[in-house]
Design an enzyme around this catalytic site. Structure first.
Site, PDB file in Angstrom:
ATOM      1  N   PRO A  57       0.784  -1.231   0.000  1.00 10.01           N
ATOM      2  CA  PRO A  57       0.000   0.000   0.000  1.00 10.01           C
ATOM      3  C   PRO A  57       0.822   1.289   0.000  1.00 10.01           C
ATOM      4  O   PRO A  57       1.875   1.367   0.637  1.00 10.01           O
ATOM      5  CB  PRO A  57      -0.833  -0.099   1.280  1.00 10.01           C
ATOM      6  CG  PRO A  57      -0.200  -1.164   2.091  1.00 10.01           C
ATOM      7  CD  PRO A  57       0.462  -2.102   1.135  1.00 10.01           C
ATOM      8  N   ASN A  58       0.315   2.246  -0.752  1.00 12.15           N
ATOM      9  CA  ASN A  58       0.850   3.615  -0.858  1.00 12.15           C
ATOM     10  C   ASN A  58       2.110   3.715  -1.713  1.00 12.15           C
ATOM     11  O   ASN A  58       2.563   4.819  -2.004  1.00 12.15           O
ATOM     12  CB  ASN A  58       1.102   4.229   0.534  1.00 12.15           C
ATOM     13  CG  ASN A  58      -0.175   4.277   1.358  1.00 12.15           C
ATOM     14  OD1 ASN A  58      -1.157   4.860   0.911  1.00 12.15           O
ATOM     15  ND2 ASN A  58      -0.188   3.657   2.507  1.00 12.15           N
ATOM     16  N   ARG A 100       4.765  10.886  -2.674  1.00 12.69           N
ATOM     17  CA  ARG A 100       4.464  10.544  -1.283  1.00 12.69           C
ATOM     18  C   ARG A 100       5.675  10.866  -0.399  1.00 12.69           C
ATOM     19  O   ARG A 100       6.754  10.285  -0.574  1.00 12.69           O
ATOM     20  CB  ARG A 100       4.181   9.038  -1.206  1.00 12.69           C
ATOM     21  CG  ARG A 100       4.072   8.522   0.197  1.00 12.69           C
ATOM     22  CD  ARG A 100       4.203   7.003   0.241  1.00 12.69           C
ATOM     23  NE  ARG A 100       3.997   6.529   1.581  1.00 12.69           N
ATOM     24  CZ  ARG A 100       4.292   5.298   1.995  1.00 12.69           C
ATOM     25  NH1 ARG A 100       4.795   4.433   1.147  1.00 12.69           N
ATOM     26  NH2 ARG A 100       4.077   4.954   3.237  1.00 12.69           N
ATOM     27  N   TYR A 107      10.871   9.158   1.066  1.00 14.04           N
ATOM     28  CA  TYR A 107      10.895   8.082   0.064  1.00 14.04           C
ATOM     29  C   TYR A 107      11.550   8.494  -1.252  1.00 14.04           C
ATOM     30  O   TYR A 107      11.673   7.667  -2.154  1.00 14.04           O
ATOM     31  CB  TYR A 107       9.468   7.574  -0.192  1.00 14.04           C
ATOM     32  CG  TYR A 107       8.875   6.894   1.025  1.00 14.04           C
ATOM     33  CD1 TYR A 107       9.340   5.646   1.429  1.00 14.04           C
ATOM     34  CD2 TYR A 107       7.887   7.516   1.793  1.00 14.04           C
ATOM     35  CE1 TYR A 107       8.825   5.025   2.559  1.00 14.04           C
ATOM     36  CE2 TYR A 107       7.363   6.901   2.922  1.00 14.04           C
ATOM     37  CZ  TYR A 107       7.839   5.658   3.295  1.00 14.04           C
ATOM     38  OH  TYR A 107       7.337   5.043   4.418  1.00 14.04           O
ATOM     39  N   ASN A 112       7.859  -5.901  -0.833  1.00 16.08           N
ATOM     40  CA  ASN A 112       7.828  -4.767   0.084  1.00 16.08           C
ATOM     41  C   ASN A 112       6.373  -4.649   0.544  1.00 16.08           C
ATOM     42  O   ASN A 112       5.562  -4.029  -0.148  1.00 16.08           O
ATOM     43  CB  ASN A 112       8.282  -3.483  -0.609  1.00 16.08           C
ATOM     44  CG  ASN A 112       8.296  -2.305   0.355  1.00 16.08           C
ATOM     45  OD1 ASN A 112       7.755  -2.404   1.474  1.00 16.08           O
ATOM     46  ND2 ASN A 112       8.881  -1.197  -0.052  1.00 16.08           N
ATOM     47  N   ALA A 114       3.191  -0.942   4.883  1.00 14.04           N
ATOM     48  CA  ALA A 114       2.685  -0.975   6.271  1.00 14.04           C
ATOM     49  C   ALA A 114       2.208  -2.366   6.688  1.00 14.04           C
ATOM     50  O   ALA A 114       2.223  -2.700   7.874  1.00 14.04           O
ATOM     51  CB  ALA A 114       1.579   0.051   6.448  1.00 14.04           C
ATOM     52  N   HIS A 129       4.137  -4.701   9.166  1.00 14.65           N
ATOM     53  CA  HIS A 129       4.153  -4.566  10.615  1.00 14.65           C
ATOM     54  C   HIS A 129       3.022  -5.322  11.316  1.00 14.65           C
ATOM     55  O   HIS A 129       3.058  -5.474  12.524  1.00 14.65           O
ATOM     56  CB  HIS A 129       4.129  -3.078  10.986  1.00 14.65           C
ATOM     57  CG  HIS A 129       5.116  -2.262  10.181  1.00 14.65           C
ATOM     58  ND1 HIS A 129       6.461  -2.568  10.152  1.00 14.65           N
ATOM     59  CD2 HIS A 129       4.955  -1.206   9.328  1.00 14.65           C
ATOM     60  CE1 HIS A 129       7.084  -1.705   9.340  1.00 14.65           C
ATOM     61  NE2 HIS A 129       6.184  -0.872   8.829  1.00 14.65           N
ATOM     62  N   GLU A 140      12.333  -9.886   1.888  1.00 13.64           N
ATOM     63  CA  GLU A 140      11.616  -8.702   2.385  1.00 13.64           C
ATOM     64  C   GLU A 140      12.475  -7.481   2.072  1.00 13.64           C
ATOM     65  O   GLU A 140      13.666  -7.463   2.413  1.00 13.64           O
ATOM     66  CB  GLU A 140      11.416  -8.836   3.899  1.00 13.64           C
ATOM     67  CG  GLU A 140      10.805  -7.599   4.543  1.00 13.64           C
ATOM     68  CD  GLU A 140      10.804  -7.666   6.074  1.00 13.64           C
ATOM     69  OE1 GLU A 140      11.204  -8.698   6.658  1.00 13.64           O
ATOM     70  OE2 GLU A 140      10.416  -6.645   6.676  1.00 13.64           O
ATOM     71  N   HIS A 170      12.681  -3.021   1.927  1.00 11.27           N
ATOM     72  CA  HIS A 170      12.119  -1.715   2.265  1.00 11.27           C
ATOM     73  C   HIS A 170      13.006  -0.631   1.698  1.00 11.27           C
ATOM     74  O   HIS A 170      14.244  -0.753   1.729  1.00 11.27           O
ATOM     75  CB  HIS A 170      12.022  -1.543   3.784  1.00 11.27           C
ATOM     76  CG  HIS A 170      11.130  -2.551   4.414  1.00 11.27           C
ATOM     77  ND1 HIS A 170       9.760  -2.453   4.356  1.00 11.27           N
ATOM     78  CD2 HIS A 170      11.403  -3.709   5.059  1.00 11.27           C
ATOM     79  CE1 HIS A 170       9.229  -3.505   4.957  1.00 11.27           C
ATOM     80  NE2 HIS A 170      10.210  -4.288   5.385  1.00 11.27           N
ATOM     81  N   ARG A 196      13.811   4.307  12.182  1.00  6.88           N
ATOM     82  CA  ARG A 196      12.933   5.415  11.812  1.00  6.88           C
ATOM     83  C   ARG A 196      12.034   5.782  12.969  1.00  6.88           C
ATOM     84  O   ARG A 196      12.007   5.102  13.995  1.00  6.88           O
ATOM     85  CB  ARG A 196      12.053   4.995  10.629  1.00  6.88           C
ATOM     86  CG  ARG A 196      12.675   5.224   9.284  1.00  6.88           C
ATOM     87  CD  ARG A 196      11.691   4.882   8.186  1.00  6.88           C
ATOM     88  NE  ARG A 196      10.515   5.759   8.215  1.00  6.88           N
ATOM     89  CZ  ARG A 196       9.516   5.672   7.340  1.00  6.88           C
ATOM     90  NH1 ARG A 196       9.536   4.752   6.399  1.00  6.88           N
ATOM     91  NH2 ARG A 196       8.487   6.506   7.410  1.00  6.88           N
TER      92      ARG A 196
HETATM   93  C1  DQA Z   1       8.253   0.878   3.732  1.00 13.28           C
HETATM   94  C2  DQA Z   1       8.362   1.122   5.239  1.00 13.28           C
HETATM   95  C3  DQA Z   1       7.012   0.945   5.932  1.00 13.28           C
HETATM   96  O1  DQA Z   1       7.149   1.167   7.328  1.00 13.28           O
HETATM   97  C4  DQA Z   1       6.019   1.926   5.377  1.00 13.28           C
HETATM   98  O2  DQA Z   1       4.761   1.699   5.957  1.00 13.28           O
HETATM   99  C5  DQA Z   1       5.958   1.910   3.885  1.00 13.28           C
HETATM  100  C6  DQA Z   1       7.181   1.748   3.108  1.00 13.28           C
HETATM  101  C7  DQA Z   1       9.583   1.165   2.997  1.00 13.28           C
HETATM  102  O3  DQA Z   1       9.703   0.712   1.856  1.00 13.28           O
HETATM  103  O4  DQA Z   1      10.467   1.830   3.539  1.00 13.28           O
HETATM  104  O5  DQA Z   1       4.892   2.117   3.309  1.00 13.28           O
HETATM  105  O6  DQA Z   1       7.936  -0.491   3.523  1.00 13.28           O
END
Ligand code: DQA
Length: 150
Positions: A9-10, A17, A22, A73, A76, A79, A97, A99, A106
């Site tokens: 997501p996002n 964003r 990012y 990835n 969120a 978590h 995994e 990120h 962070r």
């Molecule tokens: C993320 C880190 C996550 O905590 C966050 O919710 C994201 C992006 C990253 O790629 O750094 O949406 O996965």
């Protein structure tokens, strides 16, 4: 070697964003860079992004016979999604995994928690798009090691 690359997501909003966190590169940029790295490693990649937990799970199921490995990835969902964790176990493919950011250093203690970490064979964080490239490199190294032992 076929690799499914999943973004949660996002991440569709990458580029706009929270660019101070990012960066300015878009999801398209990410897919282009990861795709070109994969070609150099003689891997075929398929990209999937969704903001929906169930859609990510459906894609993991759908790709389970095509893919040899997964780079994910979960954003969120990392978590707290036991459903994505279970799906990774269910498809029984080696997963990495990744990120973009250094989630362990962070704001927000919740980011230090990953419910998928121990079901993945690799983990790369904090290198931006480089985290995805490192995951592909790791799978290429695993492939080379398997060949050597045959
Ligand atoms: C993320 C880190 C996550 O905590 C966050 O919710 C994201 C992006 C990253 O790629 O750094 O949406 O996965």
């Amino acid at each position: 070697m076929n690799v499914l690359i999943v973004n949660g997501p996002n991440l569709n909003l990458l580029g706009t964003r929270e660019p101070e966190i990012y960066g300015r590169k878009t999801l398209r940029d990410l897919e282009r860079e990861v795709g070109s790295h994969a070609r150099k490693l003689r891997m075929r990649v398929r990209f999937f992004q969704s903001n929906h937990e169930g859609a990510i799970i459906d894609e993991l199921h759908r790709s389970r016979r095509w893919a040899d490995a997964i780079v994910i990835n979960p954003a969120a969902f990392t978590h707290y999604s036991y459903a994505i964790r279970d799906a990774l176990l269910a498809v029984a493919l080696p997963a990495a995994e990744v990120h973009l950011t250094d989630v362990d250093n962070r704001e927000g203690d919740f980011r230090k928690i990953s419910v998928v970490r121990d079901v993945c064979v690799h983990r790369f964080t904090g290198a931006g798009i480089g985290s995805y490239l490192q995951a592909l490199d790791a799978f290429a190294a695993d492939r080379a090691a398997r060949k050597k032992h045959r």
